[in-house]
Design an enzyme around this catalytic site. Structure first.
Site, PDB file in Angstrom:
ATOM      1  N   SER A  44       0.875  -1.181   0.000  1.00  0.00           N
ATOM      2  CA  SER A  44       0.000   0.000   0.000  1.00  0.00           C
ATOM      3  C   SER A  44       0.908   1.224   0.000  1.00  0.00           C
ATOM      4  CB  SER A  44      -0.914  -0.010   1.227  1.00  0.00           C
ATOM      5  OG  SER A  44      -0.167   0.073   2.415  1.00  0.00           O
ATOM      6  N   HIS A 148      -2.893  -6.156   1.963  1.00  0.00           N
ATOM      7  CA  HIS A 148      -1.990  -7.161   2.529  1.00  0.00           C
ATOM      8  C   HIS A 148      -2.566  -8.574   2.499  1.00  0.00           C
ATOM      9  CE1 HIS A 148       0.344  -3.949   5.040  1.00  0.00           C
ATOM     10  NE2 HIS A 148       0.457  -3.793   3.747  1.00  0.00           N
ATOM     11  N   GLN A 156      -6.788  -2.129   6.500  1.00  0.00           N
ATOM     12  CA  GLN A 156      -5.553  -2.910   6.299  1.00  0.00           C
ATOM     13  C   GLN A 156      -5.033  -3.593   7.565  1.00  0.00           C
ATOM     14  OE1 GLN A 156      -2.349  -1.375   3.574  1.00  0.00           O
ATOM     15  NE2 GLN A 156      -1.203  -1.232   5.479  1.00  0.00           N
ATOM     16  N   GLU A 157      -5.031  -2.857   8.684  1.00  0.00           N
ATOM     17  CA  GLU A 157      -4.390  -3.428   9.880  1.00  0.00           C
ATOM     18  C   GLU A 157      -5.113  -3.048  11.165  1.00  0.00           C
ATOM     19  OE1 GLU A 157      -0.219  -2.187   9.930  1.00  0.00           O
ATOM     20  OE2 GLU A 157      -0.267  -2.152   7.743  1.00  0.00           O
ATOM     21  N   GLU A 199       1.891  -9.627   6.595  1.00  0.00           N
ATOM     22  CA  GLU A 199       2.637  -9.362   7.835  1.00  0.00           C
ATOM     23  C   GLU A 199       2.281 -10.363   8.933  1.00  0.00           C
ATOM     24  OE1 GLU A 199       1.737  -5.282   8.723  1.00  0.00           O
ATOM     25  OE2 GLU A 199       2.772  -4.546   6.941  1.00  0.00           O
ATOM     26  N   ASP A 235      -4.305   0.757  11.331  1.00  0.00           N
ATOM     27  CA  ASP A 235      -3.859   1.469  10.132  1.00  0.00           C
ATOM     28  C   ASP A 235      -4.932   1.245   9.074  1.00  0.00           C
ATOM     29  OD1 ASP A 235      -2.734   2.556   7.907  1.00  0.00           O
ATOM     30  OD2 ASP A 235      -0.990   1.222   7.819  1.00  0.00           O
ATOM     31  N   GLU A 276      -3.802   5.221  12.153  1.00  0.00           N
ATOM     32  CA  GLU A 276      -2.875   5.632  11.086  1.00  0.00           C
ATOM     33  C   GLU A 276      -3.678   5.750   9.784  1.00  0.00           C
ATOM     34  OE1 GLU A 276       0.455   2.914  10.759  1.00  0.00           O
ATOM     35  OE2 GLU A 276       0.709   3.396   8.639  1.00  0.00           O
ATOM     36  N   ASP A 303       0.990   8.293   7.336  1.00  0.00           N
ATOM     37  CA  ASP A 303       1.957   7.432   6.636  1.00  0.00           C
ATOM     38  C   ASP A 303       1.952   7.824   5.154  1.00  0.00           C
ATOM     39  OD1 ASP A 303       3.375   5.390   5.412  1.00  0.00           O
ATOM     40  OD2 ASP A 303       1.912   3.824   5.836  1.00  0.00           O
ATOM     41  N   LYS A 328       9.504   5.540   7.212  1.00  0.00           N
ATOM     42  CA  LYS A 328      10.006   4.376   6.473  1.00  0.00           C
ATOM     43  C   LYS A 328      11.106   4.883   5.554  1.00  0.00           C
ATOM     44  CE  LYS A 328       5.386   2.243   5.905  1.00  0.00           C
ATOM     45  NZ  LYS A 328       4.166   2.402   5.061  1.00  0.00           N
ATOM     46  N   HIS A 356       8.259  -1.096   9.597  1.00  0.00           N
ATOM     47  CA  HIS A 356       8.594  -2.104   8.572  1.00  0.00           C
ATOM     48  C   HIS A 356       7.754  -1.847   7.328  1.00  0.00           C
ATOM     49  CE1 HIS A 356       5.046  -4.993   9.851  1.00  0.00           C
ATOM     50  NE2 HIS A 356       4.680  -3.741   9.801  1.00  0.00           N
ATOM     51  N   ARG A 357       7.956  -2.666   6.287  1.00  0.00           N
ATOM     52  CA  ARG A 357       7.065  -2.690   5.125  1.00  0.00           C
ATOM     53  C   ARG A 357       6.403  -4.059   5.087  1.00  0.00           C
ATOM     54  NH1 ARG A 357       7.515   1.987   1.837  1.00  0.00           N
ATOM     55  NH2 ARG A 357       5.360   1.361   1.523  1.00  0.00           N
ATOM     56  N   LYS A 379       6.902  -0.220  14.598  1.00  0.00           N
ATOM     57  CA  LYS A 379       5.810  -1.022  14.045  1.00  0.00           C
ATOM     58  C   LYS A 379       6.431  -2.137  13.211  1.00  0.00           C
ATOM     59  CE  LYS A 379       2.247  -0.494  10.546  1.00  0.00           C
ATOM     60  NZ  LYS A 379       1.369   0.372   9.788  1.00  0.00           N
TER      61      LYS A 379
HETATM   62  C1  2PG Z   1       1.864   0.495   6.104  1.00  0.00           C
HETATM   63  C2  2PG Z   1       2.849  -0.566   5.680  1.00  0.00           C
HETATM   64  C3  2PG Z   1       3.366  -1.423   6.807  1.00  0.00           C
HETATM   65  P1  2PG Z   1       3.120  -1.285   3.220  1.00  0.00           P
HETATM   66  O1  2PG Z   1       0.931   0.825   5.363  1.00  0.00           O
HETATM   67  O2  2PG Z   1       2.040   1.096   7.149  1.00  0.00           O
HETATM   68  O3  2PG Z   1       2.369  -2.043   7.536  1.00  0.00           O
HETATM   69  O4  2PG Z   1       2.358  -1.317   4.637  1.00  0.00           O
HETATM   70  O5  2PG Z   1       4.514  -1.667   3.459  1.00  0.00           O
HETATM   71  O6  2PG Z   1       2.372  -2.253   2.347  1.00  0.00           O
HETATM   72  O7  2PG Z   1       3.019   0.130   2.712  1.00  0.00           O
HETATM   73 MG    MG Z   2       0.419   2.555   6.804  1.00  0.00          MG
END
Ligand code: 2PG
Ligand code: MG
Length: 403
Positions: A44, A148, A156-157, A199, A235, A276, A303, A328, A356-357, A379
């Site tokens: 994403s 994901h 997503q999370e 993840e 997130d 997030e 983000d 990141k 992380h990614r 994270k």
């Molecule tokens: C996010 C990241 C990590 P992605 O959106 O914060 O969880 O996802 O690496 O796919 O951008």
């Molecule tokens: Mg994010």
């Protein structure tokens, strides 16, 4: 005679990330030390982030390295990290690393810092942070979907963050919540298959509201059992399901106002401590509405909104869009730019979260950056080898710091 910090050579190769996709690993060689780093990839991704790979993928990045980078770095003073990073920018010649790929830049930039710390005989976190160091709080993904996982939630999370007596204690409690959620899902879904996302968060076909109930229940139960405070977070990665003015969930579509109300309700009514990317990545004002409504009660993180770019973080500061930033390195492509983003965040009195990614390698550099940058949180999932490579490294660093 070459100084101990003069770059004598470098190398780049293709390796695979946790999704089985090619990525880039690099080495920087000094007289008596070497630094190695591999870069992760997102699913994403934000529109403003560096392009991970040029057209032609990781293979083209390696070709570019051999044609344009390999010779240019020889003789450079590795102690000059921002000079090294600027050189990478100049060689690339674009503002988003679209010729060499942000992942090649990230791997080279981090390898340079690692080579220096190895040559100095100190850990990377100490080279990055000097005397000012702190251990972050872990934030880990336990249930989700979005980009994901197929068939998961729209959001997503869903994440947890335990406040244990040590970092180890906190990640242990986070992983207990992950396990408890697995059990709760098994009970609910009665024999239906349960999957995992990139993840290693649980991914099942269920409404977001149901997932919210499950995570709250699991966090409460584990919190009582372990006598540890467990925060619940999310997130949304909202840009990934925003289209034509609406947020499209599997079971409903929300307008901008409704999305803002939904986000605020998660904090005020359901007790979430962190959100997030609750809004689309260009909606600085929508973010600001949420942040002003929740005040200090919750952490609102940008983000995709900022993609670790200081200019965008400054825009967010002016508009009071959030009170925290996700960091990141490969969103901007270099260590020094990520450091600048953290500094910009800190000067605003905001929190930073080193992340992380979704497509990771076993490289643990974010553990060192989280401590060296004095980030409030790291994270990096809750379970899975490539996620634990970072978390277990923070355990070692904490041991180092208190011994
Ligand atoms: C996010 C990241 C990590 P992605 O959106 O914060 O969880 O996802 O690496 O796919 O951008
Ligand atoms: Mg994010």
């Amino acid at each position: 005679m070459a100084s101990d910090f003069e770059i004598l050579g470098s190398n780049a190769r293709m390796i695979l990330d946790s999704r089985g996709n090619p990525t880039v690993e690099c080495e920087i060689y000094l007289s008596y030390a070497m630094g190695r780093c591999s870069a992760p990839s997102g699913a994403s991704t934000g529109k403003a982030e560096a392009v991970a790979f040029p057209e032609g993928g990781a293979a083209r990045s390696i070709e570019f390295f051999n044609e344009k980078v390999k010779r240019s770095v020889i003789g450079f003073n590795s102690l000059d990290q921002s000079g090294f990073d600027n050189m990478l920018r100049d060689i690339d010649g674009t503002d988003n690393f679209s010729r060499m790929g942000g992942n090649l830049a990230t791997a080279l930039s981090m390898a340079c810092a690692k080579a220096v710390s190895n040559a100095m005989g100190i850990p990377l976190y100490r080279y990055v942070g000097g005397m000012l160091l702190s251990v972050p709080r872990p934030l880990g993904n336990v249930i989700g979907g979005g980009k994901h996982a197929r068939n998961g939630t729209t959001i997503q999370e869903f994440m947890v963050s335990a406040e244990g007596s040590s970092f180890l204690d906190s990640i242990l409690v986070n992983s207990k919540v992950h396990r408890r959620i697995g059990e709760l899902l098994q009970d609910r879904l009665k024999g239906q298959a349960i999957g995992m996302g990139d993840e290693r968060a649980w991914a099942v076909s269920m409404k977001d509201d149901e997932a919210i109930d499950v995570i709250i229940q699991a966090a409460k139960e584990v919190s009582t059992e372990t006598k540890t405070k467990v925060g619940v977070a999310s997130d949304f990665a909202a840009s990934s399901y925003y289209k034509d003015g609406k947020y499209h969930y599997h079971d409903r579509s929300l307008t901008q106002d409704e999305q803002i109300d939904f986000s605020i309700s998660l904090i005020k009514e359901r007790g979430f401590f962190l959100l997030e990317d609750p809004m689309d990545e260009v909606d600085f004002d929508g973010f600001a509405s949420i942040t002003s409504s929740v005040g200090n009660r919750a952490v609102i993180v940008g983000d995709d909104l900022y993609t670790t770019r200081s200019d965008l973080i400054r825009k967010g500061i002016t508009k009071k869009s959030t009170n925290a930033v996700l960091i990141k390195v490969n969103q901007v492509g270099t260590l020094s730019q990520a450091a600048e983003a953290v500094e910009t965040t800190r000067l605003a009195g905001w929190k930073s979260v080193i992340s992380h990614r979704s497509g990771e390698t076993t490289d643990d550099f974010i553990a060192h950056l989280a401590v060296g940058f004095r980030a409030d949180m790291i994270k990096s999932g809750t379970v899975g080898g490539e996620r634990l490579a970072k978390l277990n490294e923070v355990v070692r660093i904490q041991e180092d710091l208190i011994s």
